[in-house]
Design an enzyme around this catalytic site. Structure first.
Site, PDB file in Angstrom:
ATOM      1  N   GLU A 430      -9.546 -17.884   5.968  1.00 14.90           N
ATOM      2  CA  GLU A 430      -9.853 -16.697   5.156  1.00 14.90           C
ATOM      3  C   GLU A 430      -9.706 -16.930   3.648  1.00 14.90           C
ATOM      4  OE1 GLU A 430      -7.769 -13.255   6.536  1.00 14.90           O
ATOM      5  OE2 GLU A 430      -8.844 -13.180   8.434  1.00 14.90           O
ATOM      6  N   TRP A 567      -5.748 -13.070  18.568  1.00 17.83           N
ATOM      7  CA  TRP A 567      -4.745 -12.937  17.522  1.00 17.83           C
ATOM      8  C   TRP A 567      -3.816 -11.798  17.927  1.00 17.83           C
ATOM      9  CZ3 TRP A 567      -3.541 -16.127  13.744  1.00 17.83           C
ATOM     10  CH2 TRP A 567      -2.626 -15.698  12.771  1.00 17.83           C
TER      11      TRP A 567
END
Length: 698
Positions: A430, A567
């Site tokens: 990210e 996740w």
């Protein structure tokens, strides 16, 4: 199809087969040990467990005359950042560790080394007041020779000055996504070798690197590269290689005389293995081992490493291939921390975590967002998990972290070069280049990609994007994956299916993977109607379960997805968060932070992934009901089950879909305690699961 022989901008690849490498395992006695480091096992070693500790700035804290009598007595592994879990915000600064150790006479006339598994986030090391080294980076091991600084047969002072304060020249540059713990939170050892050795200071690795260079049904050829250092007046040494099978039985050996014409020597040797057995994921995680012994005829230095033989490739249409067979990587991501101890995990903590991942039946493991303990990689090798491991180049960048990022990637690769479980080196997560393709983070990514290929031509590089299919940071690494949270931070659950299919059509040559997906779930919150996503105070567990039921269906039905990672397997701490009714916690885990409760979604995946019998009543904790008519949902991989309420048989149902879920509709509850039970059997073995639901007026 993506294979390493076709890597973009790389000339380091061999033939058609993904090269297999030997594992750097950390074993002292058996699977879990105190010494933790395999290449210390056959060397004289001392565990550094008992220390004096204190936070703060101290003048000459490294001095032998410094008075530490009022400091805390602690045991390593240790962190001084537990306030990150207990409070909002946490201490970010300097702390000190001091210990005295007697170096035994048995180490006299030998070379003495000091090794740390990791210190968060920076460490300056002193021995008897002498500065030995400075390591920056909180997740990789480091090792220094301390022969000239120690005194044999006497007490020696070891001091570690640590800091977890922000440093924009170190990755990660901030703690937005996870806590930056401080302390000696992995094991530390002193050990010795002869004057010549298989180098333990080459990036704190074993000094031995092995990869597969040829393979057929009847034979495999591995190449072993051994880094040797010498401080004796020797012209030659004998180097012995011995290959053992999984039962520790002899397979092959080789002995050679090597010439020593300088202090550092690298020996390269090829060795044959007849009728090789492949490391084949969870189906058969077969491990060989190699003993490497360096000798002058009087003394010797020996290490033992394990390794496996396997190949892999990725195809844009057909997904991941292991040993030329389709192999679905469906896995979980994991942070290395427990509520009770933070990142300072004990061997039992590591063991428990890997047992849970084994139990759910995952085939893959993404190690977020940094280098993990060697215990984790060793376990993955033995369990047959395919591992994505990465450096902490996460979320933001400063433009000044280039040197440290390359250092941490180099350490990650060399310290873990030999684990057959690892199929990819993760470069970033990210990180966004908002403005252009010339931003420092883009340039750094290209440099990291080239560095990874230079250090290891046998594995993929990979990165995790939260942007679109095309971005300034995207598709630089060999493989790209995407973090997608449809229905939580944006959009609807069904958007995952839409995005996957549209991306497949528009970008047919890009291999697709989901590096993160998930939503929050609090086991103490059960009312779906009160949901406050994504940053509110109510994250009902049934919402999390439903999300995973829908999303897993979308993933399972698309074999072109080369990997997917939930996740997260465990809840974990993020200091400063205040979401879902519990402060400082990311609730997306399938298991609670303390490992005491496996959420409903855990059992949904276990029923779909595991070969072990599963029988589990969903919404077990949703005990207070206001509607008399309800359904009983059961996650099970058994053929048929029978429902009982208050001891009365209600119905028997068989599996009717591919998602191992059986639902009994229009079940009537009474105005009392309703004892729900489901029963099943497999062969002669019987199974049951119970719940109690109370019907009350609104």
């Amino acid at each position: 199809m993506y294979e390493l022989k076709k890597r973009k901008k790389s000339n380091h690849h061999r033939k058609n087969i993904i090269l297999q490498v030997l594992t750097i395992t950390f074993l002292l006695v058996g699977f879990y040990t105190n010494a933790q480091v395999n290449f210390i096992k056959d060397r004289k070693h001392i565990q550094l467990t008992n220390w004096k500790f204190q936070k703060g700035v101290f003048y000459k804290g490294e001095s032998k005359n410094f008075n530490d009598s009022t400091w805390q007595n602690i045991k390593v592994p240790h962190t001084y950042s537990m306030d990150a879990i207990e409070n909002v915000g946490y201490y970010k600064g300097i702390a000190w560790y001091r210990t005295h150790i007697n170096i035994p006479k048995s180490m006299e006339n030998e070379r003495v080394f000091l090794r740390f598994g990791a210190v968060g986030q920076e460490a300056i090391i002193y021995v008897n007041g002498i500065k030995i080294g400075n390591h920056i980076g909180g997740y990789s091991a480091f090792c220094y020779e301390i022969t000239k600084a120690v005194k044999i047969g006497e007490h020696n002072l070891i001091v570690v000055k640590t800091s977890n304060a922000p440093n924009y020249k170190r990755i990660p540059v901030n703690d937005v996504l996870f806590n930056h713990y401080g302390g000696i939170y992995r094991s530390a050892q002193i050990f010795s070798t002869p004057k010549f050795n298989i180098s333990p200071t080459f990036y704190a690795s074993s000094g031995v690197f092995v990869h597969l260079i040829e393979q057929s049904k009847n034979s495999a050829k591995i190449e072993v590269r051994t880094h040797i250092t010498n401080k004796e007046n020797l012209n030659q040494l004998t180097l012995n290689y011995k290959i053992l099978d999984a039962n520790n039985q002899y397979i092959n050996s080789l002995s050679k005389i090597i010439k020593i014409d300088k202090k550092n020597t690298i020996d390269t040797q090829s060795i044959e293995i007849e009728n090789p057995i492949l490391w084949n994921g969870r189906k058969n995680p077969y491990l060989y081992s190699v003993e490497v012994t360096l000798s002058d005829g009087k003394t010797s230095d020996k290490i033992c490493e394990t390794f496996g033989l396997r190949t892999f490739k990725v195809d844009a249409d057909k997904g991941f291939f292991l040993n030329d067979e389709p192999y679905r990587i469906y896995g979980v991501a994991m942070h290395q921390e427990w509520q009770q101890v933070g990142p300072a995990l004990t061997l039992e903590n590591h063991k428990k975590d890997m047992e849970i991942i084994d139990e759910i039946g995952a085939t893959g493991l993404r190690l977020s967002h940094y280098q993990h303990s060697q215990n984790t990689y060793n376990s993955a090798d033995k369990l047959g998990l395919l591992v994505w491991t990465e450096i902490p180049f996460v979320h933001d960048y400063s433009g000044r972290e280039q040197g440290n990022a390359k250092q941490q990637l180099t350490e990650l690769i060399y310290q873990n070069y030999n684990h057959p479980s690892i199929f990819s080196w993760g470069l970033w997560n990210e990180v966004r280049a908002w403005k252009s393709a010339d931003e420092p983070c883009v340039i750094l990514t290209k440099e990291l990609n080239n560095l990874a290929h230079k250090l290891d031509s046998t594995r993929f590089t990979v990165s995790a994007s939260d942007r679109g299919m095309e971005s300034n940071m995207g598709n630089i690494s060999d493989l790209q994956a995407w973090n997608k949270y449809y229905g939580w931070y944006y959009g609807q659950y069904s958007d995952m299916e839409k995005w996957l299919d549209e991306s497949r059509i528009k970008y047919p040559n890009i291999e697709l993977a989901i590096s993160e997906y998930g939503v929050g779930g609090n086991i103490y919150q059960q009312n779906r109607a009160l949901l406050e996503k994504p940053i509110g105070n109510y994250f009902p567990e049934p919402v999390q379960t439903n999300y995973h039921e829908v999303t897993w269906k979308n993933i399972k039905e698309r074999p072109f997805i080369w990997s997917s990672f939930i996740w997260n397997i465990f809840d974990f701490s993020v200091a400063g968060w205040n979401r879902g009714g519990i402060k400082n916690l990311n609730h997306k885990g399938l298991v609670t932070y303390d490992r005491k409760v496996k959420k409903d979604a855990f059992y949904f995946y276990k029923a779909n992934w595991s070969d072990s019998p599963v029988l589990y009543i969903a919404e077990l904790r949703n005990t207070k009901r206001t509607e008399a008519k309800t359904q009983v949902k059961v996650f099970t991989n058994l053929e048929k089950i029978t429902l009982y309420i208050n001891g009365r048989k209600i119905a028997t149902k068989k599996q009717s879909d591919d998602y191992n879920t059986i639902i009994f509709h229009d079940i009537l509850l009474k105005n009392e305690i309703n004892k729900i039970e489901v029963k099943s059997k497999k062969g002669k073995e019987k199974f049951s699961h119970k719940a109690e639901w109370i019907l009350s007026k609104k």
